[in-house]
Design a protein around this motif. Structure first.
Motif, mmCIF file in Angstrom:
data_model
loop_
_atom_site.group_PDB
_atom_site.id
_atom_site.type_symbol
_atom_site.label_atom_id
_atom_site.label_comp_id
_atom_site.label_asym_id
_atom_site.label_seq_id
_atom_site.Cartn_x
_atom_site.Cartn_y
_atom_site.Cartn_z
ATOM 1 N N ARG A 264 0.810 -1.218 -0.068
ATOM 2 C CA ARG A 264 0.039 -0.134 -0.029
ATOM 3 C C ARG A 264 0.841 1.230 0.011
ATOM 4 N NH1 ARG A 264 -3.063 -2.877 -1.834
ATOM 5 N NH2 ARG A 264 -5.169 -3.544 -0.849
ATOM 6 N N ASN A 265 0.508 2.139 -0.509
ATOM 7 C CA ASN A 265 1.195 3.513 -0.778
ATOM 8 C C ASN A 265 0.476 4.575 0.033
ATOM 9 O OD1 ASN A 265 3.468 3.091 -3.028
ATOM 10 N ND2 ASN A 265 1.751 1.990 -3.519
ATOM 11 N N TYR A 266 1.020 5.749 0.425
ATOM 12 C CA TYR A 266 0.578 6.676 1.196
ATOM 13 C C TYR A 266 1.091 7.842 0.933
ATOM 14 C CZ TYR A 266 -1.182 2.715 3.895
ATOM 15 O OH TYR A 266 -1.856 1.395 4.377
ATOM 16 N N VAL A 267 0.780 9.135 1.074
ATOM 17 C CA VAL A 267 1.420 10.279 1.086
ATOM 18 C C VAL A 267 1.306 11.330 2.243
ATOM 19 C CG1 VAL A 267 -0.377 11.409 -0.063
ATOM 20 C CG2 VAL A 267 1.466 12.313 -0.485
ATOM 21 N N PHE A 268 2.357 11.941 2.690
ATOM 22 C CA PHE A 268 2.079 12.601 4.176
ATOM 23 C C PHE A 268 1.593 13.976 3.800
ATOM 24 C CE2 PHE A 268 4.867 9.066 5.344
ATOM 25 C CZ PHE A 268 4.466 8.846 6.668
ATOM 26 N N SER A 269 0.510 14.369 4.642
ATOM 27 C CA SER A 269 0.070 15.768 4.879
ATOM 28 C C SER A 269 -0.524 16.418 3.750
ATOM 29 C CB SER A 269 1.513 16.626 5.525
ATOM 30 O OG SER A 269 1.917 15.829 6.600
ATOM 31 N N GLN A 270 -0.323 16.142 2.745
ATOM 32 C CA GLN A 270 -1.056 16.947 1.684
ATOM 33 C C GLN A 270 -1.355 15.862 0.417
ATOM 34 O OE1 GLN A 270 2.636 19.266 0.821
ATOM 35 N NE2 GLN A 270 3.139 18.092 -1.303
ATOM 36 N N ARG A 271 -2.305 16.372 -0.726
ATOM 37 C CA ARG A 271 -2.564 15.661 -1.440
ATOM 38 C C ARG A 271 -1.513 15.582 -2.423
ATOM 39 N NH1 ARG A 271 -7.735 14.407 -1.706
ATOM 40 N NH2 ARG A 271 -7.733 14.078 -3.820
ATOM 41 N N PRO A 272 -1.394 14.496 -3.165
ATOM 42 C CA PRO A 272 -0.380 13.974 -4.196
ATOM 43 C C PRO A 272 -0.329 15.061 -5.259
ATOM 44 C CG PRO A 272 -2.099 12.433 -4.535
ATOM 45 C CD PRO A 272 -2.587 13.049 -3.137
ATOM 46 N N ASP A 273 0.773 15.317 -5.742
ATOM 47 C CA ASP A 273 0.907 16.374 -7.092
ATOM 48 C C ASP A 273 0.353 15.648 -8.123
ATOM 49 O OD1 ASP A 273 3.019 14.883 -8.197
ATOM 50 O OD2 ASP A 273 4.730 15.735 -6.629
ATOM 51 N N PRO A 274 0.370 16.441 -9.222
ATOM 52 C CA PRO A 274 -0.251 15.725 -10.403
ATOM 53 C C PRO A 274 0.384 14.606 -10.981
ATOM 54 C CG PRO A 274 -0.275 18.148 -10.258
ATOM 55 C CD PRO A 274 0.459 18.008 -9.363
ATOM 56 N N GLN A 275 1.899 14.767 -10.760
ATOM 57 C CA GLN A 275 2.679 13.739 -11.491
ATOM 58 C C GLN A 275 2.315 12.362 -10.607
ATOM 59 O OE1 GLN A 275 7.109 13.834 -10.792
ATOM 60 N NE2 GLN A 275 7.231 13.457 -12.986
ATOM 61 N N LEU A 276 2.403 12.525 -9.387
ATOM 62 C CA LEU A 276 2.171 11.332 -8.539
ATOM 63 C C LEU A 276 0.859 10.919 -8.573
ATOM 64 C CD1 LEU A 276 2.971 9.356 -6.262
ATOM 65 C CD2 LEU A 276 2.498 11.199 -4.581
ATOM 66 N N ALA A 277 -0.380 11.664 -8.637
ATOM 67 C CA ALA A 277 -1.568 11.341 -8.849
ATOM 68 C C ALA A 277 -1.851 10.577 -10.345
ATOM 69 C CB ALA A 277 -2.495 12.502 -8.787
ATOM 70 N N LYS A 278 -1.012 10.913 -11.290
ATOM 71 C CA LYS A 278 -1.075 10.370 -12.526
ATOM 72 C C LYS A 278 -0.468 9.000 -12.536
ATOM 73 C CE LYS A 278 0.308 10.732 -17.372
ATOM 74 N NZ LYS A 278 1.361 11.324 -18.300
ATOM 75 N N ALA A 279 0.406 8.693 -11.773
ATOM 76 C CA ALA A 279 1.180 7.515 -11.812
ATOM 77 C C ALA A 279 0.301 6.489 -10.854
ATOM 78 C CB ALA A 279 2.503 7.715 -11.027
ATOM 79 N N GLN A 280 -0.298 7.039 -9.879
ATOM 80 C CA GLN A 280 -1.181 6.181 -9.006
ATOM 81 C C GLN A 280 -2.331 5.664 -9.846
ATOM 82 O OE1 GLN A 280 -1.802 4.661 -6.230
ATOM 83 N NE2 GLN A 280 -3.904 4.395 -5.765
ATOM 84 N N GLU A 281 -2.949 6.579 -10.843
ATOM 85 C CA GLU A 281 -4.008 6.398 -11.412
ATOM 86 C C GLU A 281 -3.528 5.341 -12.688
ATOM 87 O OE1 GLU A 281 -6.967 8.490 -15.048
ATOM 88 O OE2 GLU A 281 -5.801 9.397 -13.755
ATOM 89 N N ALA A 282 -2.448 5.503 -13.143
ATOM 90 C CA ALA A 282 -2.221 4.413 -14.234
ATOM 91 C C ALA A 282 -1.843 3.041 -13.544
ATOM 92 C CB ALA A 282 -0.799 4.914 -14.602
ATOM 93 N N LEU A 283 -1.374 2.842 -12.340
ATOM 94 C CA LEU A 283 -0.982 1.554 -11.722
ATOM 95 C C LEU A 283 -2.316 0.888 -11.307
ATOM 96 C CD1 LEU A 283 2.049 2.194 -9.869
ATOM 97 C CD2 LEU A 283 1.908 0.871 -11.889
#
Length: 394
Positions: A264-283
């Motif tokens: 499982r993946n998590y991000v700390f204290s803020q919503r993921p930036d667009p690059q990270l959000a796109k990578a999460q969506e792709a996977l």
């Protein structure tokens, strides 16, 4: 809030299950012209005998199992294991005083082989990929000289075929450890805070898993870093996490000798930036494609290609990843590999991991993993499906 302890399935197996496993092995032996199977590795001894012990972590003593053309397997074990093996379904347990470096069970093993099969017999053992022989190389040379004209052949495909299809009792154990792990992952943001180090998080995760009913958390890796991670197999660091860090935990926890394996993946204290959000969506979407493709009759390579197609359509290069999942059960990784090179036909009651990964920036990777079981009509998730959006830890 801690994960509630789930009702456990029955531990161990009925003798009838071991008898069926042995009979199936003997059927395949006859089909392939093999007169005797010889094993020296923990999963195979456990699969056919039921002997389950952490004592295998000691390399001092070898352990052997023979499967003759008919009848029950024969165990040749060090004396320290004789009492435990006597509690299994086996009737014929032979032992020697060990440690004994000058003859670590070899003469007893050779005597047993000679009694089981003629001088020109064919002996099968594990010789293929992802296998090993658990004994000193010098002892193996002595053994091969000692059995004379008997011919050693690769029996890996027999073991792959047998262990790849899980019984209902095996599936119950895997399903249970997946449920335990899913619950602990879901509640992780409740007891992790920004500023905690990966080392502290890993230690707490193991404690929570044991409290929730796991027998062990023998595999736990991952990483954390600014906007992503790069190394996911080294020991966790003591660096304090910061806002914007991405955290990943990948665990192989165990219940009654059977593994889960997902992350499982998590991000700390803020919503993921667009690059990270796109990578999460792709996977996430690639995993869905692999899941839809994972049906009886498809191949492991088909599932890989389905995930690869999604990632490439979304602009990611699938380079030297090697594989995007594997089999799962008594070992953390089993056959087949979800890879372009593996054309194993998938069958009902196989358990697989789906594990696409990508590099989405310099020194930034993201890995997404789920556990599934193949059913006659398709696949079902054993791990609770990861959310589409990365969870935020405050």
């Amino acid at each position: 809030m801690r994960a509630r302890r789930l009702v456990e399935p029955a531990r161990g197996f009925e003798a009838a299950e071991f008898a069926e496993r042995t009979a199936n092995a003997q059927r395949l032996m006859s089909k392939r012209g093999i007169d005797l199977l010889w094993f020296s590795t923990e999963p195979e001894l456990r699969y056919f005998s039921g002997f389950h012990s952490p004592f295998w972590q000691s390399p001092t003593r070898p352990w052997f199992l023979l499967i003759p053309p008919s009848g029950k397997p024969i165990a040749i074990v060090p004396s320290i294991g004789a009492t435990a093996f006597a509690q299994t379904w086996l009737d014929d347990v032979r032992s020697w005083s060990s440690p004994c470096p000058e003859d670590e069970g070899l003469s007893l093993l050779l005597q047993s082989i000679e009694a089981c099969c003629p001088p020109s017999a064919t002996i099968g053992t594990l010789m293929g990929s992802e296998t090993h022989v658990r004994m000193p190389l010098d002892d193996l040379d002595v053994l091969r000289r000692g059995w004379g004209a008997r011919h050693l052949v690769d029996a890996t495909e027999i073991v792959r075929e047998l262990r790849g299809i899980k019984s209902p009792a095996e599936l119950d154990k895997i399903r249970h450890i997946c449920a335990i792990t899913s619950a602990v992952f879901e509640q992780l943001p409740d007891w992790v805070s920004c500023g905690d180090s990966p080392r502290d998080i890993f230690q707490r995760f193991k404690i929570e898993m044991l409290r929730a009913g796991a027998d062990d958390v023998s595999y736990l890796v991952g990483g954390a870093g600014p906007g992503g991670y790069e190394d996911i197999i080294s020991p966790p660091s003591g660096r304090a996490t910061q806002a914007g860090d991405v955290l990943m935990l990948d665990t192989g926890a165990v219940f009654d000798g059977y593994f889960c394996d997902f992350d499982r993946n998590y991000v700390f204290s803020q919503r993921p930036d667009p690059q990270l959000a796109k990578a999460q969506e792709a996977l996430w979407l690639a995993t869905e494609a692999g899941f839809a493709c994972a049906v009886p009759g498809a191949t492991a390579a088909d599932v890989f290609a389905a995930m690869q197609a999604v990632l490439e359509r979304l602009g990611y290069v699938v380079g030297n990843v090697g594989r995007m999942g594997h089999g799962l059960g008594m070992q953390l990784t089993e056959w087949p590999s979800i890879a372009a090179f593996d054309h194993t036909e998938l069958k009902a009651n196989m358990v697989l991991t789906l594990e696409p990964s990508i590099e989405y920036g310099p020194h930034k990777m993201l890995v997404h993993e789920e556990n599934i079981v193949l059913l006659e009509g398709g696949a079902a998730y054993l791990s609770s499906r990861a959310p589409f959006d990365l969870p935020v830890i405050v």
